[in-house]
Design a protein around this motif. Structure first.
Motif, PDB file in Angstrom:
ATOM      1  N   PRO A  61      -0.364   4.186   3.390  1.00 36.35           N
ATOM      2  CA  PRO A  61      -1.435   3.975   4.372  1.00 36.35           C
ATOM      3  C   PRO A  61      -2.791   4.476   3.889  1.00 36.35           C
ATOM      4  O   PRO A  61      -2.885   5.252   2.940  1.00 36.35           O
ATOM      5  CB  PRO A  61      -0.964   4.778   5.581  1.00 36.35           C
ATOM      6  N   LYS A  62      -3.840   4.037   4.599  1.00 38.81           N
ATOM      7  CA  LYS A  62      -5.212   4.362   4.194  1.00 38.81           C
ATOM      8  C   LYS A  62      -5.519   5.850   4.239  1.00 38.81           C
ATOM      9  O   LYS A  62      -6.451   6.297   3.571  1.00 38.81           O
ATOM     10  CB  LYS A  62      -6.218   3.589   5.040  1.00 38.81           C
ATOM     11  N   SER A  63      -4.725   6.626   4.958  1.00 38.45           N
ATOM     12  CA  SER A  63      -4.969   8.073   4.980  1.00 38.45           C
ATOM     13  C   SER A  63      -4.775   8.693   3.591  1.00 38.45           C
ATOM     14  O   SER A  63      -5.246   9.794   3.332  1.00 38.45           O
ATOM     15  CB  SER A  63      -4.052   8.758   5.999  1.00 38.45           C
ATOM     16  N   PHE A  64      -4.126   7.958   2.677  1.00 37.79           N
ATOM     17  CA  PHE A  64      -3.914   8.436   1.304  1.00 37.79           C
ATOM     18  C   PHE A  64      -4.870   7.777   0.312  1.00 37.79           C
ATOM     19  O   PHE A  64      -4.670   7.867  -0.898  1.00 37.79           O
ATOM     20  CB  PHE A  64      -2.469   8.182   0.868  1.00 37.79           C
ATOM     21  N   LYS A  65      -5.911   7.107   0.818  1.00 37.80           N
ATOM     22  CA  LYS A  65      -6.811   6.353  -0.052  1.00 37.80           C
ATOM     23  C   LYS A  65      -7.396   7.220  -1.166  1.00 37.80           C
ATOM     24  O   LYS A  65      -7.398   6.826  -2.338  1.00 37.80           O
ATOM     25  CB  LYS A  65      -7.941   5.708   0.753  1.00 37.80           C
ATOM     26  N   GLN A  66      -7.905   8.392  -0.833  1.00 37.78           N
ATOM     27  CA  GLN A  66      -8.515   9.243  -1.866  1.00 37.78           C
ATOM     28  C   GLN A  66      -7.490   9.682  -2.903  1.00 37.78           C
ATOM     29  O   GLN A  66      -7.808   9.770  -4.100  1.00 37.78           O
ATOM     30  CB  GLN A  66      -9.203  10.460  -1.226  1.00 37.78           C
ATOM     31  N   ASP A  67      -6.261   9.927  -2.468  1.00 35.18           N
ATOM     32  CA  ASP A  67      -5.196  10.280  -3.417  1.00 35.18           C
ATOM     33  C   ASP A  67      -4.928   9.117  -4.377  1.00 35.18           C
ATOM     34  O   ASP A  67      -4.740   9.316  -5.574  1.00 35.18           O
ATOM     35  CB  ASP A  67      -3.898  10.628  -2.678  1.00 35.18           C
ATOM     36  N   LEU A  68      -4.906   7.898  -3.830  1.00 34.11           N
ATOM     37  CA  LEU A  68      -4.662   6.720  -4.667  1.00 34.11           C
ATOM     38  C   LEU A  68      -5.810   6.482  -5.638  1.00 34.11           C
ATOM     39  O   LEU A  68      -5.588   6.133  -6.792  1.00 34.11           O
ATOM     40  CB  LEU A  68      -4.443   5.489  -3.784  1.00 34.11           C
ATOM     41  N   LEU A  69      -7.036   6.679  -5.163  1.00 37.16           N
ATOM     42  CA  LEU A  69      -8.200   6.477  -6.027  1.00 37.16           C
ATOM     43  C   LEU A  69      -8.254   7.480  -7.174  1.00 37.16           C
ATOM     44  O   LEU A  69      -8.868   7.212  -8.208  1.00 37.16           O
ATOM     45  CB  LEU A  69      -9.491   6.555  -5.207  1.00 37.16           C
ATOM     46  N   LEU A  86      -5.570   8.620  -8.819  1.00 38.69           N
ATOM     47  CA  LEU A  86      -4.422   8.511  -9.716  1.00 38.69           C
ATOM     48  C   LEU A  86      -4.876   8.196 -11.135  1.00 38.69           C
ATOM     49  O   LEU A  86      -5.850   7.476 -11.346  1.00 38.69           O
ATOM     50  CB  LEU A  86      -3.468   7.412  -9.233  1.00 38.69           C
ATOM     51  N   GLN A  87      -4.154   8.736 -12.104  1.00 40.44           N
ATOM     52  CA  GLN A  87      -4.438   8.504 -13.513  1.00 40.44           C
ATOM     53  C   GLN A  87      -3.134   8.368 -14.273  1.00 40.44           C
ATOM     54  O   GLN A  87      -2.050   8.595 -13.730  1.00 40.44           O
ATOM     55  CB  GLN A  87      -5.250   9.664 -14.098  1.00 40.44           C
ATOM     56  N   LYS A  88      -3.254   7.994 -15.512  1.00 41.93           N
ATOM     57  CA  LYS A  88      -2.130   7.895 -16.447  1.00 41.93           C
ATOM     58  C   LYS A  88      -0.972   7.137 -15.806  1.00 41.93           C
ATOM     59  O   LYS A  88      -1.170   6.108 -15.198  1.00 41.93           O
ATOM     60  CB  LYS A  88      -1.749   9.279 -16.962  1.00 41.93           C
ATOM     61  N   ASP A  89       0.241   7.652 -15.958  1.00 42.76           N
ATOM     62  CA  ASP A  89       1.401   6.963 -15.407  1.00 42.76           C
ATOM     63  C   ASP A  89       1.788   7.484 -14.027  1.00 42.76           C
ATOM     64  O   ASP A  89       2.910   7.285 -13.576  1.00 42.76           O
ATOM     65  CB  ASP A  89       2.598   7.060 -16.354  1.00 42.76           C
ATOM     66  N   GLU A  90       0.858   8.145 -13.360  1.00 38.12           N
ATOM     67  CA  GLU A  90       1.124   8.637 -12.010  1.00 38.12           C
ATOM     68  C   GLU A  90       1.275   7.460 -11.061  1.00 38.12           C
ATOM     69  O   GLU A  90       0.450   6.568 -11.033  1.00 38.12           O
ATOM     70  CB  GLU A  90      -0.056   9.449 -11.476  1.00 38.12           C
ATOM     71  N   GLY A  91       2.334   7.505 -10.291  1.00 31.63           N
ATOM     72  CA  GLY A  91       2.484   6.563  -9.188  1.00 31.63           C
ATOM     73  C   GLY A  91       2.360   7.341  -7.892  1.00 31.63           C
ATOM     74  O   GLY A  91       1.995   8.522  -7.899  1.00 31.63           O
ATOM     75  N   PRO A  92       2.676   6.714  -6.795  1.00 30.76           N
ATOM     76  CA  PRO A  92       2.547   7.396  -5.506  1.00 30.76           C
ATOM     77  C   PRO A  92       3.718   8.296  -5.150  1.00 30.76           C
ATOM     78  O   PRO A  92       3.792   8.794  -4.038  1.00 30.76           O
ATOM     79  CB  PRO A  92       2.423   6.231  -4.513  1.00 30.76           C
ATOM     80  N   ARG A  93       4.631   8.547  -6.099  1.00 32.49           N
ATOM     81  CA  ARG A  93       5.837   9.325  -5.807  1.00 32.49           C
ATOM     82  C   ARG A  93       5.523  10.703  -5.200  1.00 32.49           C
ATOM     83  O   ARG A  93       6.134  11.123  -4.228  1.00 32.49           O
ATOM     84  CB  ARG A  93       6.660   9.516  -7.074  1.00 32.49           C
TER      85      ARG A  93
END
Length: 191
Positions: free
Chosen positions: A145-153, A155-162
């Motif tokens: 959800p959009k509440s995690f937008k800053q976390d998603l923006l 992200l680097q390298k091979d980081e996923g949303p795990r």
């Protein structure tokens, strides 16, 4: 109406599939005679007819395949450094979305019904992460959800949303779809 944006990650190097980099696993043919990426799209398009595909600039054949299917492309040179950059590029391009369904181009066996079920659950629970599970094992795609937008923006390298799933509310969608964890990493995965 909730605005969920499907992001189709297609920028992986595929080095385990072909170390030379000459053959794209996304364009490999399955026993059904369908192309890996084409079958992945077939499961996404019924629910999300306008996904955004994140690609590397040098992926000429993959870009042509997607363009022929009418898919909007996001070219990101940083995507070659890992999935995190691809996700961030997709979110940046669609910041107005209420959330993102993170789909992987090398997962051709996810059923369209599973994607529809994840979407319906996300609409009912717009502030929760939604992930499919088969016999207790989490798979893909995942709604964030959009509440995690800053976390998603960020992200680097091979980081996923795990790591986000550890701290956020997670809704489990139980399914009999084994395609949620079947990806194509090696040529032997095509059989």
């Amino acid at each position: 109406m909730m605005n969920i944006q499907a992001l189709l990650l297609c920028a992986g190097q595929g080095s385990r599939f072909d170390q030379t980099g000459r053959t794209s696993k996304l364009l490999a043919e399955l026993p059904s005679k369908k192309i890996v990426l084409g079958l992945a799209l077939d499961s996404i398009l019924p629910t999300f007819p306008r996904p955004l595909a994140i690609v590397r600039p040098e992926q000429a054949e993959v870009k042509q395949f997607l363009t022929n299917r009418g898919i909007e492309l996001i070219e990101d040179a940083n995507a070659k450094m890992g999935m995190g950059y691809s996700i961030a590029a997709g979110v940046r391009h669609s910041e107005q979305a209420d959330g993102w369904l993170i789909c992987l181009g090398d997962m051709p066996y996810v059923q369209a019904e599973t994607i529809a079920q994840i979407s319906a659950t996300a609409i009912k629970h717009p502030d929760a992460i939604v992930a499919p599970f088969y016999q207790g094992q989490r798979g893909h795609p995942v709604f964030i959800p959009k509440s995690f937008k800053q976390d998603l923006l960020s992200l680097q390298k091979d980081e996923g949303p795990r790591h986000l799933m550890m701290g956020g509310p997670l809704i489990q969608v139980d399914t009999m779809d084994t395609g949620i964890y079947r990806d194509i990493d090696l040529p032997s995965d095509l059989t």
